[in-house]
Design a protein around this motif. Structure first.
Motif, short mmCIF file in Angstrom:
data_model
loop_
_atom_site.label_atom_id
_atom_site.label_comp_id
_atom_site.label_asym_id
_atom_site.label_seq_id
_atom_site.Cartn_x
_atom_site.Cartn_y
_atom_site.Cartn_z
N SER A 55 20.84 27.81 1.98
CA SER A 55 19.79 27.78 0.96
C SER A 55 20.47 27.55 -0.38
O SER A 55 21.57 28.07 -0.63
N GLU A 56 19.84 26.79 -1.26
CA GLU A 56 20.48 26.48 -2.53
C GLU A 56 19.45 26.31 -3.63
O GLU A 56 18.28 26.03 -3.38
N TYR A 57 19.95 26.48 -4.85
CA TYR A 57 19.16 26.19 -6.04
C TYR A 57 20.11 25.67 -7.10
O TYR A 57 21.23 26.17 -7.25
N CYS A 58 19.64 24.64 -7.84
CA CYS A 58 20.44 24.09 -8.92
C CYS A 58 19.52 23.74 -10.08
O CYS A 58 18.40 23.26 -9.87
N SER A 59 19.99 24.00 -11.29
CA SER A 59 19.18 23.70 -12.47
C SER A 59 18.82 22.21 -12.49
O SER A 59 19.65 21.35 -12.15
N PRO A 60 17.58 21.87 -12.89
CA PRO A 60 17.16 20.47 -12.89
C PRO A 60 18.02 19.59 -13.80
O PRO A 60 18.08 18.38 -13.60
N SER A 61 18.67 20.19 -14.81
CA SER A 61 19.44 19.40 -15.77
C SER A 61 20.84 19.06 -15.29
O SER A 61 21.59 18.37 -16.00
N THR A 62 21.22 19.50 -14.10
CA THR A 62 22.58 19.25 -13.63
C THR A 62 22.57 19.10 -12.11
O THR A 62 21.51 19.08 -11.47
N THR A 63 23.78 18.98 -11.55
CA THR A 63 23.92 18.91 -10.10
C THR A 63 25.02 19.88 -9.67
O THR A 63 25.82 20.34 -10.49
N LEU A 64 25.07 20.15 -8.39
CA LEU A 64 26.07 21.07 -7.87
C LEU A 64 27.48 20.53 -8.10
O LEU A 64 28.40 21.29 -8.46
N SER A 65 27.67 19.23 -7.91
CA SER A 65 29.00 18.65 -8.10
C SER A 65 29.46 18.78 -9.55
O SER A 65 30.64 19.07 -9.82
#
Length: 210
Positions: A55-65
């Motif tokens: 399961s994951e969540y990332c801010s819309p303004s960025t990416t995990l990488s």
């Protein structure tokens, strides 16, 4: 009455463990979303269950990488080994090469030429002329093949027409023979028969006179 403290240890019952995981995971992702929106922070959360489900969540303004790259830069810790760094450099090189090819393609289409100098326009003109020559050569080759095929088809058509004509002549001959009522060999034999007949004279019967 206040809530009692929960001892932090592994929950042995698998059903209770799964329920607790689901609730706490949703709570963590909810808090991550709230701090990202309220504080304009860049947050990324990745959670793996005991069964391996992610399961994951990332801010819309960025990416995990991008988050991981910033973490590596700020912490000084290397997340990638030499092999992955070499692969990343190769990917960057391919991206730049692709961008350059896209620019060249736009130039060949006659786009974005205002920023180029006359010296930079010369190789583009040469490339277009060479391409035009290649296209015309290919067209001539195609036309030659087309004419050759047309000639072969015309010869084949003539041959089929000749065979059809021969068959029509043979059928006409058969029809004429059927109309006459007898085969051609008998008709030829009859046409050569003499009209006169040989008549032998009648001789007297000498035995009767004796």
């Amino acid at each position: 009455m206040g809530r009692g403290k929960i001892e932090i240890k592994r929950i042995e019952n698998s059903t209770n463990r799964q329920v607790t995981f689901s609730k706490r995971r949703n709570g963590i992702i909810k808090k991550a979303r709230e701090i990202s929106v309220l504080c304009d922070a860049q947050v990324s959360v990745v959670i793996f269950s005991s069964s391996g489900k992610m399961s994951e969540y990332c801010s819309p303004s960025t990416t995990l990488s991008r988050i991981l790259e910033r973490y590596q830069h700020n912490s000084g810790k290397k997340l990638w080994d030499a092999k992955h760094e070499s692969l990343s450099a190769e990917i960057d090189r391919i991206k730049k090469e692709n961008d350059n090819m896209q620019i060249e393609l736009r130039h060949l289409k006659g786009e974005d030429l205002n920023s180029l100098s006359p010296k930079e326009l010369i190789p583009i003109e040469d490339a277009l002329q060479n391409g035009l020559i290649s296209v015309r050569d290919k067209q001539m080759e195609f036309l030659k093949k087309l004419k050759k095929n047309e000639r072969l088809l015309e010869e084949e058509n003539k041959h089929l027409t000749y065979l059809l004509h021969q068959q029509e002549l043979a059928m006409d001959a058969n029809v004429r023979e059927l109309e006459l009522g007898y085969p051609s060999k008998d008709r030829d034999f009859a046409s050569h028969m003499p009209l006169a007949f040989h008549v032998q004279p009648i001789q007297p019967n000498l035995q009767e006179n004796n």
